[in-house]
Enzyme design. Structure first.
Site, PDB file in Angstrom:
ATOM      1  N   SER A  15       0.834  -1.192  -0.179  1.00 21.66           N
ATOM      2  CA  SER A  15      -0.196  -0.070  -0.065  1.00 21.66           C
ATOM      3  C   SER A  15       0.752   1.330  -0.085  1.00 21.66           C
ATOM      4  CB  SER A  15      -0.823  -0.027   1.518  1.00 21.66           C
ATOM      5  OG  SER A  15      -1.726   1.119   1.240  1.00 21.66           O
ATOM      6  N   ASP A  62       4.060 -10.564   9.326  1.00 21.24           N
ATOM      7  CA  ASP A  62       3.609  -9.384  10.253  1.00 21.24           C
ATOM      8  C   ASP A  62       5.073  -9.154  10.909  1.00 21.24           C
ATOM      9  OD1 ASP A  62       3.300  -8.086  12.702  1.00 21.24           O
ATOM     10  OD2 ASP A  62       1.692  -9.556  13.419  1.00 21.24           O
ATOM     11  N   TYR A 153       2.633   6.411  18.531  1.00 23.48           N
ATOM     12  CA  TYR A 153       2.866   6.437  17.073  1.00 23.48           C
ATOM     13  C   TYR A 153       4.441   7.337  17.170  1.00 23.48           C
ATOM     14  CZ  TYR A 153       3.134   7.499  12.175  1.00 23.48           C
ATOM     15  OH  TYR A 153       3.500   7.560  10.839  1.00 23.48           O
TER      16      TYR A 153
HETATM   17  P1  NAD Z   1      -0.396   2.564   4.267  1.00 20.11           P
HETATM   18  O1  NAD Z   1      -1.376   2.276   5.470  1.00 20.11           O
HETATM   19  O2  NAD Z   1      -0.870   2.984   3.177  1.00 20.11           O
HETATM   20  O3  NAD Z   1       0.529   1.336   4.249  1.00 20.11           O
HETATM   21  C1  NAD Z   1       1.087   0.739   5.451  1.00 20.11           C
HETATM   22  C2  NAD Z   1       1.163  -0.510   5.056  1.00 20.11           C
HETATM   23  O4  NAD Z   1       1.944  -1.469   6.147  1.00 20.11           O
HETATM   24  C3  NAD Z   1      -0.094  -1.347   4.789  1.00 20.11           C
HETATM   25  O5  NAD Z   1      -0.192  -2.014   3.653  1.00 20.11           O
HETATM   26  C4  NAD Z   1      -0.153  -2.441   6.037  1.00 20.11           C
HETATM   27  O6  NAD Z   1      -1.242  -3.461   5.546  1.00 20.11           O
HETATM   28  C5  NAD Z   1       1.113  -2.630   6.206  1.00 20.11           C
HETATM   29  N1  NAD Z   1       1.140  -3.163   7.644  1.00 20.11           N
HETATM   30  C6  NAD Z   1       0.629  -2.499   8.790  1.00 20.11           C
HETATM   31  N2  NAD Z   1       0.988  -3.545   9.734  1.00 20.11           N
HETATM   32  C7  NAD Z   1       1.880  -4.402   9.392  1.00 20.11           C
HETATM   33  C8  NAD Z   1       2.513  -5.416   9.946  1.00 20.11           C
HETATM   34  N3  NAD Z   1       2.383  -5.718  11.329  1.00 20.11           N
HETATM   35  N4  NAD Z   1       3.282  -6.247   9.262  1.00 20.11           N
HETATM   36  C9  NAD Z   1       3.402  -6.082   8.027  1.00 20.11           C
HETATM   37  N5  NAD Z   1       2.732  -4.896   7.279  1.00 20.11           N
HETATM   38  C10 NAD Z   1       2.060  -4.231   8.113  1.00 20.11           C
HETATM   39  O7  NAD Z   1       0.538   3.810   4.954  1.00 20.11           O
HETATM   40  P2  NAD Z   1       1.595   4.750   4.212  1.00 20.11           P
HETATM   41  O8  NAD Z   1       1.116   6.144   4.530  1.00 20.11           O
HETATM   42  O9  NAD Z   1       1.946   4.114   3.031  1.00 20.11           O
HETATM   43  O10 NAD Z   1       2.708   4.490   5.367  1.00 20.11           O
HETATM   44  C11 NAD Z   1       4.035   4.054   5.096  1.00 20.11           C
HETATM   45  C12 NAD Z   1       5.133   4.431   6.147  1.00 20.11           C
HETATM   46  O11 NAD Z   1       4.894   6.031   6.148  1.00 20.11           O
HETATM   47  C13 NAD Z   1       4.607   4.038   7.457  1.00 20.11           C
HETATM   48  O12 NAD Z   1       5.884   3.837   8.205  1.00 20.11           O
HETATM   49  C14 NAD Z   1       4.072   5.245   8.165  1.00 20.11           C
HETATM   50  O13 NAD Z   1       4.108   5.683   9.614  1.00 20.11           O
HETATM   51  C15 NAD Z   1       5.047   6.545   7.411  1.00 20.11           C
HETATM   52  N6  NAD Z   1       4.469   7.687   7.275  1.00 20.11           N
HETATM   53  C16 NAD Z   1       3.253   8.175   6.652  1.00 20.11           C
HETATM   54  C17 NAD Z   1       2.750   9.334   6.592  1.00 20.11           C
HETATM   55  C18 NAD Z   1       1.500   9.744   5.964  1.00 20.11           C
HETATM   56  O14 NAD Z   1       0.999  10.788   5.825  1.00 20.11           O
HETATM   57  N7  NAD Z   1       1.001   8.671   4.998  1.00 20.11           N
HETATM   58  C19 NAD Z   1       3.326  10.370   7.160  1.00 20.11           C
HETATM   59  C20 NAD Z   1       4.711  10.078   7.966  1.00 20.11           C
HETATM   60  C21 NAD Z   1       5.202   8.762   7.833  1.00 20.11           C
END
Ligand code: NAD
Length: 249
Positions: A15, A62, A153
């Protein structure tokens, strides 16, 4: 092609930022393991890469479970023979206020966001050390740098930043680099439940950003590519904000 003959594992590769990163690394020649809690999403990423002529494997994992993480790395090694790049990207953001978050939710945040970086890194480091080459790119958050986010977080993301710096210092002698990216708001599915409640939230947040918009998954993926590639051969321990200028304010 910046990543020819390299093998990359991208956690959370099903994702958002993880999928964009897996696609970009593959487009630059890496063979990619897209690993995600949701097997169908991991497979979808891998199938998309394969359809574009790349090489990828979708794996269910996981990242907070040691045995599952070890199996993910074993599958990567069995399939592709090496691991050169690890992108620790999977995360959840659950709960908010320290006065209301329950203990189980606190632990889940810390395990998925921070412990996962320990588990995944420890599983690939022996291979990287042996081959005297490796790049670990961790995805933290601007929330890990300030007191303005969800507490569990944000505390876990601050831990990811420090763990990255410690790994950079410790494993640099083996030519293993570790860097961390702190994204600002990126429009991905992680925002969906908040968008359902408040459809204008991202427009309002955009006004905070000097560059006038929130980020796209590709904005982060390009920074990952840079830090994972030999273009960053003398960069380790760096904390790179990919935040449209937010932290400069
Ligand atoms: P997202 O929810 O689109 O993707 C996260 C993915 O991680 C999902 O596919 C989910 O299934 C997977 N996941 C969750 N728990 C898991 C586990 N236990 N084992 C394996 N996979 C697992 O989120 P995103 O926005 O693409 O986030 C990606 C990274 O960027 C994360 O580390 C998030 O904290 C960081 N981030 C995102 C934002 C934002 O605004 N989107 C901002 C700062 C940091």
């Amino acid at each position: 092609m910046k990543l020819e003959n390299r093998v990359a594992i991208v956690t959370g590769g099903g994702s958002g930022i993880g999928r964009a990163t897996a696609e970009l690394l593959a487009a630059e020649g890496a063979r990619v393991v897209a690993a995600d809690l949701h097997e169908a999403r991991a497979r979808e990423t891998a199938d998309g890469i394969t359809a574009q002529g790349g090489t990828a494997l979708g794996v269910q994992v996981d990242v907070s479970q040691a045995a599952a993480v070890d199996l993910m790395v074993t599958r990567a090694l069995d399939t592709f023979g090496q691991v050169d790049i690890l992108v620790n990207n999977a995360a959840i953001a659950e709960g908010d206020d320290i006065l209301t978050i329950d203990e189980a939710t606190w632990d889940r945040n810390l395990n998925v966001v921070l412990k996962s970086v320990y588990l995944c890194s420890r599983a690939v480091l022996p291979h990287m050390i042996r081959q005297r080459q490796g790049a670990i790119v961790n995805i933290a958050s601007v929330n890990g740098l300030t007191g303005l986010g969800e507490e569990a977080y944000s505390a876990a993301k601050a831990g990811v930043i420090n763990l990255t710096q410690n790994m950079a210092v410790k494993y640099g002698q083996h030519n293993v680099r570790a860097n961390v990216i702190c994204p600002g708001t990126i429009h991905t599915p992680i925002w969906q439940s908040r968008l359902d409640r408040d459809p204008q939230i991202l427009e309002r947040l955009a006004a905070w950003y000097p560059l006038g918009r929130v980020g796209r998954p590709e904005d982060v993926a390009k920074a990952v590519l840079f830090l994972a590639s030999d273009d960053a051969a003398w960069i380790t321990g760096a904390v790179l904000n990919v935040d449209g200028g937010l932290m400069a304010g």
